[in-house]
Design a protein around this motif. Structure first.
Motif, PDB file in Angstrom:
ATOM      1  N   ALA A 134      -6.929   4.174  -6.883  1.00 40.78           N
ATOM      2  CA  ALA A 134      -6.993   2.966  -6.268  1.00 40.78           C
ATOM      3  C   ALA A 134      -6.230   2.125  -5.843  1.00 40.78           C
ATOM      4  O   ALA A 134      -6.653   1.432  -4.602  1.00 40.78           O
ATOM      5  CB  ALA A 134      -9.151   2.873  -6.459  1.00 40.78           C
ATOM      6  N   PHE A 135      -5.774   1.668  -6.894  1.00 41.81           N
ATOM      7  CA  PHE A 135      -4.383   1.055  -6.673  1.00 41.81           C
ATOM      8  C   PHE A 135      -3.646   1.121  -5.451  1.00 41.81           C
ATOM      9  O   PHE A 135      -3.207   0.055  -5.107  1.00 41.81           O
ATOM     10  CB  PHE A 135      -3.618   0.910  -8.198  1.00 41.81           C
ATOM     11  N   ARG A 136      -3.259   2.162  -5.070  1.00 38.25           N
ATOM     12  CA  ARG A 136      -2.270   2.941  -4.180  1.00 38.25           C
ATOM     13  C   ARG A 136      -2.910   2.510  -3.234  1.00 38.25           C
ATOM     14  O   ARG A 136      -2.185   1.896  -2.295  1.00 38.25           O
ATOM     15  CB  ARG A 136      -1.935   4.597  -4.578  1.00 38.25           C
ATOM     16  N   LEU A 137      -4.397   3.109  -2.828  1.00 39.75           N
ATOM     17  CA  LEU A 137      -5.012   2.503  -1.419  1.00 39.75           C
ATOM     18  C   LEU A 137      -5.029   1.568  -1.452  1.00 39.75           C
ATOM     19  O   LEU A 137      -5.059   0.265  -0.249  1.00 39.75           O
ATOM     20  CB  LEU A 137      -6.237   3.251  -1.769  1.00 39.75           C
ATOM     21  N   LYS A 138      -4.863   0.327  -2.192  1.00 40.32           N
ATOM     22  CA  LYS A 138      -5.290  -0.449  -2.393  1.00 40.32           C
ATOM     23  C   LYS A 138      -4.268  -1.577  -0.691  1.00 40.32           C
ATOM     24  O   LYS A 138      -3.797  -2.593  -0.674  1.00 40.32           O
ATOM     25  CB  LYS A 138      -6.038  -1.799  -3.221  1.00 40.32           C
ATOM     26  N   TYR A 139      -3.456  -1.293  -2.029  1.00 38.46           N
ATOM     27  CA  TYR A 139      -1.498  -2.149  -1.707  1.00 38.46           C
ATOM     28  C   TYR A 139      -0.805  -1.367  -0.190  1.00 38.46           C
ATOM     29  O   TYR A 139      -0.517  -1.709   0.255  1.00 38.46           O
ATOM     30  CB  TYR A 139      -0.667  -2.287  -2.448  1.00 38.46           C
ATOM     31  N   LEU A 140      -0.766   0.102  -0.446  1.00 43.56           N
ATOM     32  CA  LEU A 140       0.112   1.794   0.519  1.00 43.56           C
ATOM     33  C   LEU A 140      -1.029   2.002   1.091  1.00 43.56           C
ATOM     34  O   LEU A 140      -0.359   2.391   2.082  1.00 43.56           O
ATOM     35  CB  LEU A 140       1.052   1.964  -0.756  1.00 43.56           C
ATOM     36  N   GLY A 141      -2.548   2.613   1.465  1.00 48.53           N
ATOM     37  CA  GLY A 141      -2.927   2.616   2.369  1.00 48.53           C
ATOM     38  C   GLY A 141      -3.238   2.225   3.282  1.00 48.53           C
ATOM     39  O   GLY A 141      -2.344   1.207   3.720  1.00 48.53           O
ATOM     40  N   LYS A 142      -3.283   3.570   4.547  1.00 47.91           N
ATOM     41  CA  LYS A 142      -3.300   2.755   5.952  1.00 47.91           C
ATOM     42  C   LYS A 142      -4.121   1.211   6.425  1.00 47.91           C
ATOM     43  O   LYS A 142      -3.755   0.989   6.807  1.00 47.91           O
ATOM     44  CB  LYS A 142      -4.518   4.008   6.627  1.00 47.91           C
ATOM     45  N   LYS A 143      -4.484   1.023   5.535  1.00 51.72           N
ATOM     46  CA  LYS A 143      -5.964  -0.366   5.562  1.00 51.72           C
ATOM     47  C   LYS A 143      -5.368  -0.897   4.330  1.00 51.72           C
ATOM     48  O   LYS A 143      -6.931  -2.222   3.753  1.00 51.72           O
ATOM     49  CB  LYS A 143      -7.573  -0.326   5.696  1.00 51.72           C
ATOM     50  N   GLY A 144      -4.453  -0.890   3.885  1.00 57.77           N
ATOM     51  CA  GLY A 144      -4.391  -1.324   2.352  1.00 57.77           C
ATOM     52  C   GLY A 144      -3.239  -2.685   2.755  1.00 57.77           C
ATOM     53  O   GLY A 144      -3.038  -3.191   3.844  1.00 57.77           O
ATOM     54  N   LEU A 145      -2.871  -3.433   2.111  1.00 57.42           N
ATOM     55  CA  LEU A 145      -2.230  -5.432   1.609  1.00 57.42           C
ATOM     56  C   LEU A 145      -0.792  -5.107   2.360  1.00 57.42           C
ATOM     57  O   LEU A 145      -0.125  -5.910   3.745  1.00 57.42           O
ATOM     58  CB  LEU A 145      -1.951  -6.122   1.252  1.00 57.42           C
ATOM     59  N   VAL A 146      -0.192  -4.059   2.425  1.00 61.39           N
ATOM     60  CA  VAL A 146       1.440  -3.756   2.842  1.00 61.39           C
ATOM     61  C   VAL A 146       1.424  -3.214   4.742  1.00 61.39           C
ATOM     62  O   VAL A 146       2.505  -4.272   5.378  1.00 61.39           O
ATOM     63  CB  VAL A 146       2.167  -2.980   2.921  1.00 61.39           C
ATOM     64  N   ALA A 147       0.273  -3.028   5.322  1.00 62.50           N
ATOM     65  CA  ALA A 147       0.108  -2.531   5.799  1.00 62.50           C
ATOM     66  C   ALA A 147      -0.530  -3.823   7.133  1.00 62.50           C
ATOM     67  O   ALA A 147      -0.506  -3.950   7.897  1.00 62.50           O
ATOM     68  CB  ALA A 147      -1.133  -1.354   6.486  1.00 62.50           C
ATOM     69  N   ALA A 148      -1.537  -4.699   6.233  1.00 59.16           N
ATOM     70  CA  ALA A 148      -2.338  -5.820   6.980  1.00 59.16           C
ATOM     71  C   ALA A 148      -0.963  -6.946   6.727  1.00 59.16           C
ATOM     72  O   ALA A 148      -0.720  -7.385   8.609  1.00 59.16           O
ATOM     73  CB  ALA A 148      -3.096  -6.287   5.330  1.00 59.16           C
ATOM     74  N   GLY A 176       9.172 -10.210   2.788  1.00 57.12           N
ATOM     75  CA  GLY A 176       7.876 -10.259   2.179  1.00 57.12           C
ATOM     76  C   GLY A 176       7.461  -8.478   1.711  1.00 57.12           C
ATOM     77  O   GLY A 176       6.603  -8.433   1.466  1.00 57.12           O
ATOM     78  N   ALA A 177       6.149  -7.558   3.101  1.00 59.18           N
ATOM     79  CA  ALA A 177       6.355  -6.436   3.292  1.00 59.18           C
ATOM     80  C   ALA A 177       6.711  -5.479   2.183  1.00 59.18           C
ATOM     81  O   ALA A 177       6.293  -5.165   1.482  1.00 59.18           O
ATOM     82  CB  ALA A 177       5.552  -6.629   4.298  1.00 59.18           C
ATOM     83  N   ASN A 178       8.862  -5.675   2.957  1.00 66.28           N
ATOM     84  CA  ASN A 178       9.101  -4.722   2.228  1.00 66.28           C
ATOM     85  C   ASN A 178       9.128  -5.033   1.012  1.00 66.28           C
ATOM     86  O   ASN A 178       9.113  -3.877  -0.375  1.00 66.28           O
ATOM     87  CB  ASN A 178      10.202  -4.602   2.553  1.00 66.28           C
ATOM     88  N   ASP A 179       9.686  -5.823  -0.004  1.00 65.83           N
ATOM     89  CA  ASP A 179       9.409  -5.678  -1.695  1.00 65.83           C
ATOM     90  C   ASP A 179       8.544  -5.950  -1.777  1.00 65.83           C
ATOM     91  O   ASP A 179       8.493  -5.530  -3.276  1.00 65.83           O
ATOM     92  CB  ASP A 179       9.696  -7.778  -1.483  1.00 65.83           C
ATOM     93  N   LEU A 180       6.602  -6.141  -1.503  1.00 66.62           N
ATOM     94  CA  LEU A 180       5.564  -5.614  -2.019  1.00 66.62           C
ATOM     95  C   LEU A 180       6.023  -4.196  -2.016  1.00 66.62           C
ATOM     96  O   LEU A 180       4.862  -4.113  -3.023  1.00 66.62           O
ATOM     97  CB  LEU A 180       4.359  -6.217  -1.561  1.00 66.62           C
ATOM     98  N   ARG A 181       5.948  -3.518  -0.838  1.00 66.71           N
ATOM     99  CA  ARG A 181       5.726  -2.108  -1.360  1.00 66.71           C
ATOM    100  C   ARG A 181       6.503  -1.659  -1.723  1.00 66.71           C
ATOM    101  O   ARG A 181       6.347  -0.817  -3.111  1.00 66.71           O
ATOM    102  CB  ARG A 181       6.274  -1.957   0.107  1.00 66.71           C
ATOM    103  N   GLY A 182       7.926  -2.249  -2.038  1.00 69.70           N
ATOM    104  CA  GLY A 182       8.551  -1.450  -3.258  1.00 69.70           C
ATOM    105  C   GLY A 182       8.428  -1.486  -4.418  1.00 69.70           C
ATOM    106  O   GLY A 182       8.460  -0.929  -5.503  1.00 69.70           O
ATOM    107  N   LEU A 183       7.911  -3.081  -4.356  1.00 71.65           N
ATOM    108  CA  LEU A 183       7.058  -3.779  -5.937  1.00 71.65           C
ATOM    109  C   LEU A 183       5.616  -2.612  -6.485  1.00 71.65           C
ATOM    110  O   LEU A 183       6.025  -1.936  -7.757  1.00 71.65           O
ATOM    111  CB  LEU A 183       6.772  -4.644  -6.324  1.00 71.65           C
ATOM    112  N   VAL A 184       5.431  -1.995  -5.700  1.00 70.31           N
ATOM    113  CA  VAL A 184       3.922  -2.201  -6.084  1.00 70.31           C
ATOM    114  C   VAL A 184       4.602  -0.065  -6.362  1.00 70.31           C
ATOM    115  O   VAL A 184       3.844   0.866  -6.747  1.00 70.31           O
ATOM    116  CB  VAL A 184       2.900  -1.614  -4.708  1.00 70.31           C
TER     117      VAL A 184
END
Ligand code: DAH
Length: 337
Positions: free
Chosen positions: A27-41, A60-68
């Protein structure tokens, strides 16, 4: 849209700490990295962002992806062994990947050639690789003493032809016997192509193999002209090699067509060095003797035929310089197409 990356990072870290099951991790992965996740947004918001902000948002988006991704890796190690219906499952083990193959370059080339002729109204028919001497030679007006009938040039089987006493069956040395078979069974008008394997006892080298592929074409009707053959093959070459192709029809001899021609394409223009003109096919107007051999009424029909080598077409189109590459099944070669 304004993004407070510092806050988002903190929130992700807090959420990650609370994860205690593979489901929560997903669920955590989807929330951030999913197709409709935060990184995509965040990436999507780049489209409407103020130009001066774009670099910061992208980073910011790239850093967030790396962090998650880091948080997920750390977490999955922690919860990697969990009980699933009483079994120990190690979620940290790599999965068994599916290796997807694709059609062989020769199959692709055949399909491409067939598609062009089918677009122009031709029907595809396959005929057997084991043939009679009649279909492979006699019916095609190839005389009994012709060198191609020699055992050095044709593979004969150790099996008598049930339709002709004392004659042996053979592996067809070209797809032209398909013409004889089809005409024996069908009445004109017809426009067919016959793709398939052919066999010749050639010594194997960069341009010869004892098995290769041909595509035969045959069109028969009451009124058919050489100019139509020329127009058809010109259009075929444009569609197959591209609109820049330059070709020439050179007079030639085949027993089953009269007049006959060979078609060359200009290799310089296609960017293939070696020689200027490269032969790609044989063709001509069906010899009335062939119509006679299949039992058509004298003088009633006209037609044209052509035959091309599939390996040769693929070699020219894709710049392949050795026919043996097609049959070695080396994935490093096959993957390129
Ligand atoms: N069968 C010939 C060969 O293998 C090729 C060919 C030439 C086919 C002329 C034809 C034709 O249909 O009209 O060399």
């Amino acid at each position: 849209m304004q993004w407070n990356f510092q806050e988002i990072h903190q929130q992700a870290q807090t959420e990650a700490q609370a994860i205690n099951s593979p489901q929560a991790l997903e669920a955590f992965r989807l929330k951030y990295l999913g197709k409709k996740g935060l990184v995509a947004a965040v990436f999507a918001s780049l489209g409407t962002a103020d130009p001066s902000q774009k670099a910061a948002i992208g980073k910011g988006a790239n850093d967030l992806r790396g962090l998650v991704e880091g948080l997920i890796a750390a977490k999955s190690a922690g919860i990697s062994t969990a009980k699933v219906s009483g079994e120990q499952v190690d979620f940290s083990l790599p999965g068994t990947g599916e290796v997807l193959g694709h059609t062989h370059i020769l199959t692709q080339t055949m399909q491409e050639i067939i598609a062009v002729f089918e677009q122009m109204g031709f029907v595809t028919i396959e005929t057997p690789e084991i043939e009679t001497e009649f279909n492979n030679f006699t019916g095609l007006n190839i005389p009994i003493d012709h060198p191609s009938r020699d055992a050095f040039d044709t593979f004969y089987l150790d099996a008598e032809d049930p339709s002709a006493q004392g004659r042996r069956l053979l592996l067809r040395s070209h797809t032209s016997p398909g013409q004889v078979r089809i005409m024996k069974q069908h009445k004109p008008p017809m426009a067919v192509i016959v793709p398939g394997r052919v066999y010749r006892p050639d010594a194997v080298d960069a341009s010869h193999s004892f098995m290769f592929h041909q595509i035969e074409g045959l069109l028969v009707d009451e009124k058919v002209q050489f100019s139509e053959l020329k127009g058809l093959l010109t259009e075929f070459c444009r569609r197959f090699f591209g609109p820049k192709v330059v070709m020439r029809f050179r007079p030639h001899f085949f027993p089953f067509t009269e007049p006959s021609a060979e078609v060359d394409i200009n290799a310089e223009i296609l960017g293939i060095q070696r020689k200027k003109w490269l032969e790609i096919l044989g063709c001509g107007m069906v010899n009335p003797k062939v119509f006679e051999a299949v039992g058509y009424p004298k003088g009633k029909y006209k037609g044209f035929a052509f035959g091309m080598g599939v390996e040769r077409m693929a070699m020219l189109k894709y710049g392949i310089n050795d026919i043996r590459l097609f049959y070695e099944n080396d994935a490093r070669f096959l993957k390129q197409f």
